[in-house]
Design an enzyme around this catalytic site. Structure first.
Site, PDB file in Angstrom:
ATOM      1  N   TYR A  47      39.968   9.830  -6.232  1.00 51.72           N
ATOM      2  CA  TYR A  47      39.473   8.740  -5.387  1.00 51.72           C
ATOM      3  C   TYR A  47      40.512   7.628  -5.383  1.00 51.72           C
ATOM      4  CZ  TYR A  47      35.512  11.506  -6.933  1.00 51.72           C
ATOM      5  OH  TYR A  47      34.686  12.563  -7.254  1.00 51.72           O
ATOM      6  N   ASP A  78      23.302  20.927  -6.073  1.00 51.47           N
ATOM      7  CA  ASP A  78      24.186  19.749  -6.163  1.00 51.47           C
ATOM      8  C   ASP A  78      25.562  20.181  -5.660  1.00 51.47           C
ATOM      9  OD1 ASP A  78      25.410  17.379  -6.736  1.00 51.47           O
ATOM     10  OD2 ASP A  78      25.349  17.596  -8.914  1.00 51.47           O
ATOM     11  N   ASP A 108       0.811  -1.227   0.000  1.00 47.92           N
ATOM     12  CA  ASP A 108       0.000   0.000   0.000  1.00 47.92           C
ATOM     13  C   ASP A 108       0.838   1.268   0.000  1.00 47.92           C
ATOM     14  OD1 ASP A 108      -2.389  -1.337   0.019  1.00 47.92           O
ATOM     15  OD2 ASP A 108      -2.457  -1.483   2.204  1.00 47.92           O
ATOM     16  N   GLU A 126      32.480  20.250  -5.200  1.00 49.24           N
ATOM     17  CA  GLU A 126      31.477  20.526  -6.243  1.00 49.24           C
ATOM     18  C   GLU A 126      30.704  21.795  -5.932  1.00 49.24           C
ATOM     19  OE1 GLU A 126      28.370  17.506  -6.584  1.00 49.24           O
ATOM     20  OE2 GLU A 126      27.899  18.224  -8.603  1.00 49.24           O
ATOM     21  N   GLU A 178      33.006  19.913 -10.667  1.00 49.42           N
ATOM     22  CA  GLU A 178      33.178  18.936  -9.589  1.00 49.42           C
ATOM     23  C   GLU A 178      34.279  17.925  -9.867  1.00 49.42           C
ATOM     24  OE1 GLU A 178      30.054  15.932  -9.392  1.00 49.42           O
ATOM     25  OE2 GLU A 178      28.880  17.018 -10.875  1.00 49.42           O
ATOM     26  N   HIS A 210      35.355  10.419 -13.603  1.00 50.21           N
ATOM     27  CA  HIS A 210      34.052  10.954 -14.045  1.00 50.21           C
ATOM     28  C   HIS A 210      34.247  12.313 -14.706  1.00 50.21           C
ATOM     29  CE1 HIS A 210      34.025  13.807 -10.648  1.00 50.21           C
ATOM     30  NE2 HIS A 210      34.357  12.810  -9.857  1.00 50.21           N
ATOM     31  N   HIS A 224      28.799   7.114  -6.302  1.00 57.35           N
ATOM     32  CA  HIS A 224      27.390   7.327  -5.959  1.00 57.35           C
ATOM     33  C   HIS A 224      27.002   6.459  -4.756  1.00 57.35           C
ATOM     34  CE1 HIS A 224      26.075   9.251 -10.052  1.00 57.35           C
ATOM     35  NE2 HIS A 224      26.821  10.034  -9.315  1.00 57.35           N
ATOM     36  N   HIS A 250      27.985  19.014 -15.356  1.00 59.08           N
ATOM     37  CA  HIS A 250      26.689  18.719 -15.981  1.00 59.08           C
ATOM     38  C   HIS A 250      25.797  19.925 -15.723  1.00 59.08           C
ATOM     39  CE1 HIS A 250      25.091  17.816 -11.934  1.00 59.08           C
ATOM     40  NE2 HIS A 250      26.155  17.061 -11.746  1.00 59.08           N
ATOM     41  N   ASP A 283      27.935  14.727  -0.547  1.00 58.33           N
ATOM     42  CA  ASP A 283      27.399  15.256  -1.814  1.00 58.33           C
ATOM     43  C   ASP A 283      25.889  15.285  -1.671  1.00 58.33           C
ATOM     44  OD1 ASP A 283      26.451  15.630  -4.396  1.00 58.33           O
ATOM     45  OD2 ASP A 283      27.875  14.269  -5.333  1.00 58.33           O
ATOM     46  N   ARG A 310      36.060  15.068  -3.429  1.00 57.89           N
ATOM     47  CA  ARG A 310      35.369  15.777  -4.523  1.00 57.89           C
ATOM     48  C   ARG A 310      34.971  17.134  -3.964  1.00 57.89           C
ATOM     49  NH1 ARG A 310      32.179  12.076  -6.068  1.00 57.89           N
ATOM     50  NH2 ARG A 310      30.165  12.499  -5.102  1.00 57.89           N
ATOM     51  N   HIS A 313      21.048  16.125 -13.034  1.00 57.04           N
ATOM     52  CA  HIS A 313      21.765  16.092 -14.317  1.00 57.04           C
ATOM     53  C   HIS A 313      20.750  16.634 -15.324  1.00 57.04           C
ATOM     54  CE1 HIS A 313      24.850  12.808 -12.946  1.00 57.04           C
ATOM     55  NE2 HIS A 313      24.833  13.879 -12.178  1.00 57.04           N
TER      56      HIS A 313
HETATM   57  N1  GLY Z   1      25.318  14.290  -7.073  1.00 52.61           N
HETATM   58  C1  GLY Z   1      25.586  13.649  -8.300  1.00 52.61           C
HETATM   59  C2  GLY Z   1      26.553  14.397  -9.076  1.00 52.61           C
HETATM   60  O1  GLY Z   1      27.332  15.139  -8.514  1.00 52.61           O
HETATM   61  O2  GLY Z   1      26.558  14.381 -10.263  1.00 52.61           O
HETATM   62 MN    MN Z   2      27.032  16.864  -9.810  1.00 52.40          MN
HETATM   63 MN    MN Z   3      26.921  15.978  -6.611  1.00 53.01          MN
END
Ligand code: GLY
Ligand code: MN
Ligand code: MN
Length: 459
Positions: free
Chosen positions: A404, A300, A61, A423, A400, A372, A272, A376, A289, A421, A383
């Site tokens: 790592y 973000d 439910d 960002e 960002e 990465h 992630h 974005h 993050d 990171r 994104h």
């Molecule tokens: N939080 C996901 C990214 O930084 O793209």
């Molecule tokens: Mn991001």
């Molecule tokens: Mn992020």
């Protein structure tokens, strides 16, 4: 006997709990202008169809918290599920609605359903929110005289089997079946063109949108500042997460724009990571993050900082390399630069720096530790939709970079479990340098260590 008072009480929930309860929602004129912009790019004799997101079932439910399809929201401002928007290049007439380009179908009112799952917008409320005159219920669609064979192009945002699982199943499935029956093979059904046009519309933000992204950022930044003050060895990752999310929710953010990533030590190297259940120890770095969403628009932001308030020498070296790369990335956030420019700038610095530190021998190996992209678009989606062409004024992108180094990496052990990171959310300006919308949140090591000495509300 029905008194005036009872009418007042019947109206009260509508006034205070309906979609119109938020006073700073985007106005209908914003969504109307977006539709006009979209229709202007449609070819002659075409129709474009957009489905609202369905309600997605979690189990039995219980459903997931509802979140509207961002394209549908951008064109309507309508936040209810199970609705369909049709945009026509040429004017159409639907009974008393003469000369319209837009047709919206919404869920019918249903007293019993509304008692369980909340209020549904009625026709007049939907008209007010969207500024679409021709609004009907989805139950009326079947008898609606739309002959799709008369169109030269039929654009649909999804294939005509949209996500119909969960509680929306019956309502949407019938509608989709109706569409499929009415579509004949000679119709050119195109799923790519509407996505491309939406990407170009949504890429450049209007001032009202920038204000909402800024609000999402500001309430998230408040949370990050408090987290830096509060964190201490023994915290669980989810407790760190809870502090940022508290500030978002407490300031009217509806939800997080994406699942919070809050990882200490080795977990900081999982890009992630979402479990957020481990304990944080003295000597660990925490990579946080997180971004709250405000009226659909999201922040973000990532900061990485030591759980005990003091960076180690190795952590400092990696951190400052990422920071230097980020500064170089932000410096090329200028209109006309290629979308890859930020990544080229950050990657160059990080690859050379990793060689200098002896972590890699050859700068070609850097993608082992920086795997990465750097940027974005940001907006309704974390994104966000965009063309990924040259940068334009009015777009918001993230910058960002990260490094790592998980356990077992082919380098000195002293670097293991360092994941960093940084960002920020960057607005490209017409002239001059970009604006760092999240720049109020400390990034320099000294600033972070100073902030972490301050007393927290949560300590
Ligand atoms: N939080 C996901 C990214 O930084 O793209
Ligand atoms: Mn991001
Ligand atoms: Mn992020």
């Amino acid at each position: 006997m029905k008194s005036n008072l009872s009418v007042f009480f019947i109206l009260l929930p509508t006034l205070f709990f309906g979609q119109s309860a938020d006073v700073d929602l985007l106005p209908a004129s914003f969504f109307k202008a977006n539709r006009t912009q979209f229709i202007a790019q449609m070819p002659a004799h075409s129709v474009a169809i957009f489905f609202a997101n369905p309600i997605r079932n979690r189990s039995n439910d219980v459903d997931y918290q509802y979140s509207q399809n961002p394209n549908f929201y951008y064109l309507t401002g309508f936040r209810d599920p199970d609705a369909v928007l049709l945009l026509f290049k040429e004017e159409k007439t639907f009974d008393s609605n003469k000369g319209v380009h837009e047709l919206l179908f919404i869920r019918p009112k249903d007293k019993s359903e509304e008692m369980w799952a909340g209020k549904r917008s009625g026709i007049s409320e939907a008209q007010k929110i969207t500024d679409i005159r021709a609004v009907y219920t989805t139950t009326a669609f079947n008898e609606f005289g739309i002959d799709f064979t008369k169109f030269e192009e039929v654009w649909v945002e999804y294939p005509l089997q949209p996500n119909t699982e969960g509680r929306s199943k019956i309502a949407l499935k019938n509608l989709v079946d109706d569409f499929n029956k009415k579509l004949l093979p000679q119709n050119i059904v195109d799923e790519i063109k509407p996505i491309k046009i939406m990407a170009s519309c949504r890429e450049v933000k209007q001032n009202e949108e920038i204000a909402l992204v800024q609000r999402a950022i500001d309430i998230s930044v408040e949370g990050f500042i408090e987290l830096m003050k509060a964190i201490k060895p023994g915290f669980k990752e989810y407790q760190a997460q809870a502090i940022v999310e508290y500030f978002v929710k407490n300031n009217g953010g509806e939800y997080q724009g994406y699942p919070s990533i809050c990882g200490g030590a080795g977990n900081s190297c999982i890009l992630h990571y979402q479990d957020n259940r481990d304990s944080l120890k003295s000597g660990d770095l925490l990579l946080a993050d997180m971004g709250g969403a405000y009226h659909g628009y999201t922040a973000d932001i990532t900061r990485t900082f030591p759980v005990n308030g003091k960076f180690t020498d190795e952590q400092k070296l990696i951190y400052n390399l990422v920071l230097k790369a980020q500064e170089a990335g932000i410096a090329v956030c200028l209109p006309g630069k290629s979308f890859r420019a930020t990544h080229e700038a950050t990657f160059d610095i990080i690859s050379k720096g990793l060689v200098q530190l002896g972590i890699i021998k050859n700068d070609k190996e850097a993608d082992q530790y920086f795997m990465h992209g750097t940027s974005h678009y940001l907006g309704l989606d974390v994104h966000d939709a965009g063309t990924y062409g040259p940068l334009k004024a009015g777009t918001i992108i993230t910058v960002e970079p990260g490094i790592y180094i998980p356990q077992g990496s082919p380098c000195d052990k002293k670097w293991w479990d360092i994941g960093v990171r940084i960002e920020d959310d960057i607005l490209i300006n017409e002239k001059g340098p970009a604006t760092n919308l999240s720049g109020r949140l400390p990034r320099e090591i000294d600033e972070i260590e100073q902030l972490m000495l301050q007393q927290s509300y949560f300590k």
